[in-house]
Write an enzyme that holds these catalytic residues in place. Structure first.
Site, PDB file in Angstrom:
ATOM      1  N   HIS A  51      22.380   7.511  36.350  1.00 13.73           N
ATOM      2  CA  HIS A  51      21.090   7.786  36.975  1.00 13.73           C
ATOM      3  C   HIS A  51      20.866   7.044  38.286  1.00 13.73           C
ATOM      4  CE1 HIS A  51      19.654  10.253  33.789  1.00 13.73           C
ATOM      5  NE2 HIS A  51      19.639   9.296  32.883  1.00 13.73           N
ATOM      6  N   GLU A 153      20.600   7.794  22.043  1.00 19.50           N
ATOM      7  CA  GLU A 153      19.362   8.120  22.747  1.00 19.50           C
ATOM      8  C   GLU A 153      18.851   9.532  22.485  1.00 19.50           C
ATOM      9  OE1 GLU A 153      20.138   7.591  26.926  1.00 19.50           O
ATOM     10  OE2 GLU A 153      22.181   8.345  26.766  1.00 19.50           O
ATOM     11  N   ALA A 178      14.132   4.869  26.559  1.00 16.13           N
ATOM     12  CA  ALA A 178      13.322   5.906  27.203  1.00 16.13           C
ATOM     13  C   ALA A 178      13.667   7.277  26.639  1.00 16.13           C
ATOM     14  CB  ALA A 178      13.521   5.876  28.715  1.00 16.13           C
ATOM     15  N   ASP A 179      14.953   7.628  26.670  1.00 13.75           N
ATOM     16  CA  ASP A 179      15.365   8.929  26.139  1.00 13.75           C
ATOM     17  C   ASP A 179      15.123   9.021  24.640  1.00 13.75           C
ATOM     18  OD1 ASP A 179      16.411  10.744  28.188  1.00 13.75           O
ATOM     19  OD2 ASP A 179      17.855   9.174  28.592  1.00 13.75           O
TER      20      ASP A 179
END
Length: 267
Positions: A51, A153, A178-179
């Site tokens: 990312h 994730e 987060a994921d």
């Protein structure tokens, strides 16, 4: 003030030994900044090749920057479960790869085998590249010197958690909160309505990793959270990122100069 830690060459062994490790995250393609951070004393510096903006041509520069200080182990998160990308990261001198979006034991096996030479894996012997300079050219010794870390994730990864953790050659799992939060129903990372479900999932991950005898890590927003997670069964934790801290520091100093609320400046 810097903190003395063990040598980078010990990283893979310490990870496999489930020792407590603390790392830092690099998202910016800035070797000068990476070199400065690598001298602080973190056990490892994770470079984001998924990312962040550090794409494959920049991996070697990032590993050179980390190695220059001789204090932290360089780790690269590759873009996907791709043996070619994994091999390139290891040839660039990474002492471990973090593989995102691993959902099944078969995907974990592909990643693990990509980190090992024949007969345990599919990695090609690199020859005169950075890996040889730092880690040598004997296949078995190279295999011992690097680690394979699979990210947990997604909902599918949670369903296949035990099988993933039991994958031969896999050294650790690493939670992308987060994921994983979104996969568990959160509208955004930090959504209070999904926090309880996330905490339950984290306990499942640490328990599965412990049962399989492998390391277990998580990305954290700050050092305080990392310290907490290291008391909850996680054996390694990554702290925030350079791009986050760059903005936070700039906003804090601007607020101080203007006499305003730094939290407002960050929004």
């Amino acid at each position: 003030m810097s903190v003395e830690r063990n040598a980078p060459a010990d990283f893979a062994g310490r990870l496999r030994g489930r020792e407590r490790l603390v790392g830092y995250w690099i998202a910016c393609d800035n070797p000068v900044g990476t070199e400065r951070i690598a001298g602080v004393g973190y056990d490892y510096i994770g470079v984001d090749g998924q990312h962040g903006v550090v794409h494959q041509p920049g991996w070697q520069s990032a590993m050179l920057a980390v190695d220059a200080m001789g204090r932290s182990a360089g780790v690269i998160r590759v873009p996907s479960v791709d043996p070619i990308a994994i091999g390139a990261a290891l040839d660039a001198g990474a002492r471990a790869v973090i593989v995102p979006m691993v959902e099944t034991a078969s995907e974990a096996a592909i990643a693990a085998r990509a980190c090992r030479h024949w007969p345990a894996g599919t990695r090609s012997l690199g020859g005169p590249v950075r890996a040889e300079l730092r880690l040598g050219s004997v296949p078995g010794e190279l295999d011992e010197a690097v680690a394979c870390i699979a990210m947990i994730e997604t909902a599918a990864a949670m369903e296949n958690l035990a099988a993933i953790c039991a994958t031969p050659g896999l050294d650790a799992v690493y939670v992308g909160p987060a994921d994983l939060s979104v996969a568990l129903g959160a509208r955004y990372f930090g959504d209070p309505s999904a926090q309880a479900e996330l905490e339950r999932a984290l306990k499942e991950v640490t328990a599965a990793a412990a049962a399989a005898g492998i390391a277990c890590g998580i990305h954290c927003l700050d050092g305080t959270t990392a310290a907490q997670r290291l008391t909850e069964g996680f054996t390694f934790a990554t702290v925030s990122s350079d791009i986050t801290h760059l903005r936070e520091a700039a906003a804090t100093h601007l607020a101080a100069a203007l006499g305003t609320d730094p939290d407002r400046e960050r929004r």
